[in-house]
Design an enzyme around this catalytic site. Structure first.
Site, PDB file in Angstrom:
ATOM      1  N   PRO A  48       0.793  -1.230   0.000  1.00  0.00           N
ATOM      2  CG  PRO A  48       0.171  -0.809   2.241  1.00  0.00           C
ATOM      3  CD  PRO A  48       0.955  -1.779   1.371  1.00  0.00           C
ATOM      4  CG  ASP A  49       0.842   5.861  -1.637  1.00  0.00           C
ATOM      5  OD1 ASP A  49       1.796   6.122  -0.883  1.00  0.00           O
ATOM      6  OD2 ASP A  49       0.452   6.634  -2.527  1.00  0.00           O
TER       7      ASP A  49
END
Length: 812
Positions: free
Chosen positions: A323-324
């Site tokens: 994930p960012d």
């Protein structure tokens, strides 16, 4: 032509968790996807994971090193930005930004730079690049991070993304493409009106997040990716469901956040935004960063539709999804719906074990997550033990090799000659030259200086050669235009004057002091310094970066400077380095603006690259990767300031919009001049035999295998009709039969070919099945439309020199 309007979509977040029918979706063990040359990596990863207990698997998927019962150890991956060089390290190179590399339209350069970047990462002991940056694509020219990516055309972006991915893998470094998907702006990306970002969403995630230079050690989430819940306007509804744990009501195992939602229909998603990810997966992609934003109402990192159905099944992606920053907000929603690497604060041992006991996730899903964390590692042969140990950021481990030469060359190749009245350029030993603009010189501190983009001005006070945030390279030094021009002046005997500022008035305390005899003293003003010059060079820039979108596409101070210089100097050359499209119309038609050189951010050798083109050591061959409009209102998409951002323009962004609505640009997509001239002739098309409507090959890594088959060839002869050697960039554009509902023309081939004066070369474009396919929403497949396809080859999207057509017959 009128573009069919797309209805504004309405979306509901799913609330059902862990639907049993989805338990097998996206699993490598399902056998739905033929792994091809990933098979060996899968076998090794599966064997390693089979020796781990549940606790060890959880450690693996949250970024910790693990040791099996028989003593085999896997050391957690180091992930680092980015595709402009190893960020925050000493003794590394600062490469040109991806947008500059794309402007070369040179496939060899794209691959070469990828190899050089990967070699430096490898030499520093870093296993994974948070790149290439395919998106933001460029839906709107006001996007703050467009300088980091390869531009708004899916085909050009896809070729560059694929070549860089392949280059990383060939060197032995894992490519982790970002941002997946529809993460097209910074505004409201974390729910507030600003861009935000910078801090990991949870603990236990080492280096690797966006703004990673401020994150110590280990591995963390970085860029953006997307997810798509069901759309009521999507025929059939399939392929667009929100997925299992899509609820916005976060449980106790959640972190808060409410970013904007990018709402796009299925056809737009596939034909414009997914295109480059197909290239990356097909080329050996080991990681995908899902965005911190939502797609069609569901967080990208928590969408089973995006991650399990589309990415891992339709595209056959075999690697890990991570994930960012803030992209993972719900422990179960992310674990059940396709995230493979996450925060230990959300995926604690007790949390994951609880999900297993309650059958909210299966053992097969946990195994798949663990295996995917290892797939890229084995695929690029990092298990061979030859990579150097990880170096500290300031250790003297010099990995730069001869990359400065490559950076200089690629920078000059990327510069676009927009205007060259009366063959002003190239320069030849001018007697008197004046230089204007702060962009000509170095900033007062540097070459690397941390600053906040959000709330800062739209230009940079100094020469800008790299970006900010995740797109910021570590400059070991910086050659400015002023540096390079002083060297040229000393060699040629040129007299130089300069006002290295965008604004100037001769008030008390001015840095310009009149001194010397009457023959050399000059009244300190822009007008006085620009009079009686052989040539006046004006350097301007534009600034943007992670955390904020652009607030303007032109700058009053810079435009006033250009006009004042041009009013007094009949040979004014403007040099622009910008983070995106720049409006030029307040001065472009000034009779004394004789030449304009335009480019992106070029890295450590920037000044040399620019001066090489100004003086003709390099004949310019850069081409625009986006449209420069005459005015801001000519663009059809602005920044979205609401929580729901509806992509109602569909596929019609950049030149595809300008063509569809007959909007005349200042300079079109693909445009660029040379110091020589080229002629096109002898177009020949070898069309396909009958094709099946839908692919019939095996589902493999990169989609159905026959999507990549060559089905047609277009050949053209190009002659250098001018007096200088140089490179031309022939471009192939295709139009589809009406049933496919496609833009007027779309890029489907390009080359950068060097041709000596008076000589000719034959150029061949190979059309793959996917290049003449459209997304059939009803059948959820790539389809070939029967009928006549038009083919144009030319020097830009509007300078089309030769034309032909071919007919495709389809069979069931």
């Amino acid at each position: 032509m009128r573009v069919p309007s797309l209805s504004v979509l309405s979306f509901l977040l799913g609330t059902a968790l862990a639907a049993a029918s989805n338990f097998e979706a996206g699993l490598l063990s399902s056998g739905k996807v033929s792994l091809g040359d990933w098979k060996s990596a899968h076998e090794k990863a599966s064997q390693f994971v089979a020796k781990l207990n549940t606790t060890e698997k959880i450690k693996l998927i949250t970024g910790s090193s693990v040791t099996t019962t028989n003593g085999e150890t896997f050391t957690a991956l180091d992930i680092l930005d980015g595709d402009m060089g190893a960020q925050a390290y000493y003794y590394v190179s600062a490469f040109s930004l991806s947008s500059a590399l794309a402007m070369t339209w040179d496939k060899e350069a794209m691959y070469e730079q990828g190899r050089a970047i990967a070699a430096e990462f490898y030499g520093k002991g870093i296993q994974m690049v948070a790149g290439p940056t395919s998106q933001p694509l460029g839906r709107t020219p006001w996007g703050g991070r467009l300088v980091e990516s390869f531009g708004p055309d899916p085909y050009l972006n896809g070729i560059a993304t694929g070549l860089e991915t392949r280059a990383y893998a060939d060197v032995g470094v894992i490519a982790g493409a970002k941002h997946f998907i529809l993460n097209e702006q910074e505004t409201n990306r974390t729910g507030g009106m600003g861009g935000g970002g910078g801090a990991p969403g949870g603990g236990g995630m080492g280096r690797g997040a966006e703004f990673s230079s401020s994150v110590p050690g280990g591995m963390s989430p970085t860029s953006s990716a997307g997810a798509i819940p069901s759309s009521t306007s999507t025929p059939g509804g399939s392929g667009m469901g929100g997925g299992m744990a899509g609820s916005s009501a976060f449980s106790s195992s959640s972190s808060s956040g409410a970013p904007y939602s990018s709402n796009a229909d299925d056809k737009t998603l596939h034909e414009t935004y997914l295109w480059s990810f197909y290239d990356a997966v097909h080329s050996g992609l080991g990681g995908v960063m899902c965005a911190m934003t939502k797609v069609n109402g569901t967080l990208s990192c928590q969408s089973s539709s995006l991650l399990l159905d589309i990415l891992k099944t339709e595209l056959g992606f075999p690697g890990m999804v991570w994930p960012d920053t803030n992209g993972q907000q719900d422990a179960l929603a992310s674990a059940a719906n396709g995230l493979d690497y996450g925060s230990s604060s959300l995926w604690s041992e007790s949390t994951i074990e609880g999900y297993l006991e309650s059958n909210n996730i299966t053992e097969a899903r946990l195994n798949d997550m663990a295996i995917r964390n290892l797939m890229g590692y084995y695929y690029v042969n990092l298990d061979n033990g030859t990579q150097p140990s990880t170096a500290a950021q300031d250790d003297y481990v010099d990995v730069r090799a001869n990359h400065a030469k490559l950076i200089r060359s690629h920078g000059s190749k990327s510069m676009v000659l927009l205007k060259n009245k009366n063959n002003t350029l190239p320069l030849y030993k001018p007697h008197k030259m004046a230089i204007f603009g702060s962009h000509a010189r170095a900033a007062v501190a540097g070459p690397n200086m941390q600053f906040s983009v959000e709330g800062s001005g739209p230009t940079y006070d100094g020469h800008i050669a790299t970006d900010s945030g995740s797109g910021q390279a570590s400059l070991p030094y910086l050659i400015t235009p002023e540096n390079a021009l002083n060297i040229k002046a000393s060699q040629d005997g040129t007299m130089l004057r300069w006002i290295a500022n965008d604004t100037y008035s001769s008030s008390t305390g001015s840095a310009l002091v009149m001194q010397g005899s009457s023959s050399t003293s000059v009244t300190p003003s822009v007008s006085a310094y620009s009079e009686n010059m052989d040539v006046c060079l004006v350097f301007i820039n534009a600034l943007a970066g992670e955390g904020a979108d652009r607030t303007e596409l032109r700058n009053t101070d810079q435009d006033n400077l250009i006009n004042e210089v041009a009013d007094n100097c009949d040979n004014t050359v403007v040099v622009i380095n910008t983070v995106g499209a720049r409006i030029l119309d307040s001065w472009i038609e000034h009779e004394n603006v004789t030449a304009v050189l335009y480019g992106s951010l070029l890295g450590q050798e920037s000044g040399n690259s620019i001066v090489d083109v100004l003086y003709g050591d390099v004949n310019p061959s850069g081409r625009l990767t986006y449209t420069i409009a005459k005015t801001e209102s000519d663009y059809n998409v602005d920044i979205c300031y609401t929580a729901q951002c509806n992509f109602t323009e569909g596929n019609y962004i950049d030149y595809r919009y300008f063509d569809a609505y007959n909007v005349t640009p200042r300079y079109e997509f693909g445009y660029g001049l040379s110091y020589t001239d080229f002629a096109y002739s002898n177009l020949h098309i070898q069309g396909p035999s009958a094709l099946s409507t839908y692919p019939t090959g095996q589902l493999a890594v990169g989609g159905y295998e026959d999507l990549w088959d060559t089905v047609a060839k277009v050949t053209v002869t190009i002659r250098n009709a001018g007096s200088l050697d140089g490179a031309e960039v022939p471009q192939l554009y295709i139009s589809y039969p009406d049933v496919a509902k496609q833009p007027v023309r779309q890029l489907r081939g390009f080359h950068n070919v060097y041709i000596k004066k008076g000589q000719s070369t034959k150029v061949t474009f190979e059309l793959r099945r996917r290049d003449i396919s459209y997304w059939d929403v009803q059948h959820q497949k790539w389809a070939v439309a029967p009928g006549t396809y038009e083919a144009w080859v030319g020097a830009s999207s509007r300078d089309l020199r030769t034309h032909g057509s071919f007919v495709v017959k389809t069979k069931a």
